[in-house]
Write an enzyme that holds these catalytic residues in place. Structure first.
Site: not given
Ligand SMILES: *Cc1c(COP(=O)(O)O)cnc(C)c1O
Length: 379
Positions: A98, A170, A46, A195
């Site tokens: 998001y 982000d 962890r 992504k």
């Molecule tokens: C998908 C996404 C998230 C969340 O990520 P997960 O891996 O699905 O928890 C956060 N911000 C953006 C811009 C995203 O496209």
């Protein structure tokens, strides 16, 4: 080292005794300790795990950061960053976040007395009017989802330094290949590595990168104390994805630009959202802070309702209707019923998410095939 070299070699692991080219998947929860009085580098997975450490270093290098942390999902990474705050603190966030981030902020963290203001981050006058003694953080996404608006990172970076705020970006939609928020003035970068970083639609994972040592210590503490880590297998898959990030991104961008041009010229298409268009409202900012314009394109249909939109989506053969983005395969999404379903119809329409809006995550297939697929569906 230049970006493309770092992408391929960022996980270099000189400690590996047998010389394996790939970082091994250290599928272990615990580690033998030399003695009662001396502790080894790793104690419990962890806290840290060598495969995860390799990933954390690789992502940090790509974002020009000193410190990297990996989590079990993008939202777990975002959640860890919000844990830097205390009850009573306030955050100014972009209004086109998001959906899952918005839900985490509104439905979870507001219950713990952290207050979020959602606003247009390109309007400094409004941001200034929202700032008070309790403001601690500015939270931005750029390009935004699904309308691909651009937030000026440099301007907010200067503003947040002046007001001693933590500025978080982000960077999921751009990936570190297209945009690096830290050198532009952000304090913390977060990614849903699910992504573009992972790139193959086979993992759910999140990352945080930063340069501030004090904040980094707090985040490592939170990562270990709260435990929302990713496992070694997923860390390995993310590392493997990253090795081709630069090559994939180039093709994503190339294909997206061709598709945006095709859609714009099509007589059944109403609006096309893509920051590469010279008349996109934030085109100049995009050009200044991004290497290229990304693999996402959104568009709406002319005189169309939900039924017609659904028919068009049903006719697509290569673009698959699915949540998520950033994989090698092309996907299409319907923001009104998928990512933004949690907003009311009125809220959606007020920000431009009409029932006929379709969001494309353009993959790395042949552009001619993708265009033919869209052309056929639009007929
Ligand atoms: C998908 C996404 C998230 C969340 O990520 P997960 O891996 O699905 O928890 C956060 N911000 C953006 C811009 C995203 O496209």
């Amino acid at each position: 080292m230049k970006f493309n070299t770092k992408a391929v070699h960022g996980d270099h692991n000189p400690d590996n005794s047998i010389g394996a080219i790939m970082v091994p998947i250290y599928q272990t929860s615990t580690y033998r300790q030399p003695s009662l009085l001396t502790h080894g580098e790793y104690g419990y997975s962890r806290t840290s795990n060598p495969t995860r450490t390799a990933l954390e270093k690789a992502v940090a290098a790509l974002e020009y950061g000193q410190f990297g942390l990996a989590f079990g999902s993008g939202l777990a990474a975002i959640d860890a960053v919000i844990r830097l705050l205390s009850p009573g603190d306030e955050v100014i966030a972009g209004k086109e976040l998001y959906g899952g981030t918005y839900r985490l902020f509104k439905n979870i963290w507001e219950r713990y007395q952290i207050k979020f203001h959602f606003t247009d981050l390109n309007d400094l006058t409004v941001i200034r009017s929202l700032i008070c003694l309790k403001t601690r953080m500015i939270w931005a996404e750029t390009p935004t989802n699904p309308l691909l608006n651009i937030v000026d990172i440099k301007t907010i970076g200067i503003f947040s330094k002046k007001h001693k705020l933590i500025f978080v970006v982000d960077n999921t939609f751009s990936s570190p290949y297209l945009q690096n928020p830290l050198p532009l003035g952000a304090d913390i970068v977060v990614h849903s590595a699910t992504k573009y970083l992972g790139g193959h639609s086979d993992i759910v994972l999140g990352c945080v990168v930063l340069n501030d040592e004090d904040l980094a210590k707090k985040l490592y503490y939170i990562q270990n104390a709260c435990g929302a880590i990713c496992g070694p297998m997923d860390s390995f898959l993310a590392l493997r994805g990253i090795k081709t990030l630069h090559v994939r991104m180039q093709r994503h961008c190339e294909n997206a630009s061709k598709i945006a041009a095709f859609l714009r010229a099509h007589n059944k298409v109403d609006k096309v959202y893509w920051p590469g268009f010279e008349d996109h409202p934030n085109h100049q900012i995009a050009e200044a802070q991004m290497k290229d314009f990304g693999g996402m394109v959104s568009f709406s249909l002319l005189n169309s309702n939900l039924q017609r939109t659904s028919e068009v989506i049903q006719k697509l053969r290569i673009f698959t209707l699915a949540e998520s983005l950033g994989g090698v395969e092309s996907l299409c999404g319907h923001p009104a019923s998928m990512t933004h379903a949690s907003l009311s119809e009125k809220e959606r329409i007020s920000i431009g998410i009409v029932p006929s809006l379709i969001r494309l995550s353009v993959g790395i297939e042949d552009a001619e095939d993708l265009i033919a697929d869209l052309n056929n569906a639009l007929k």
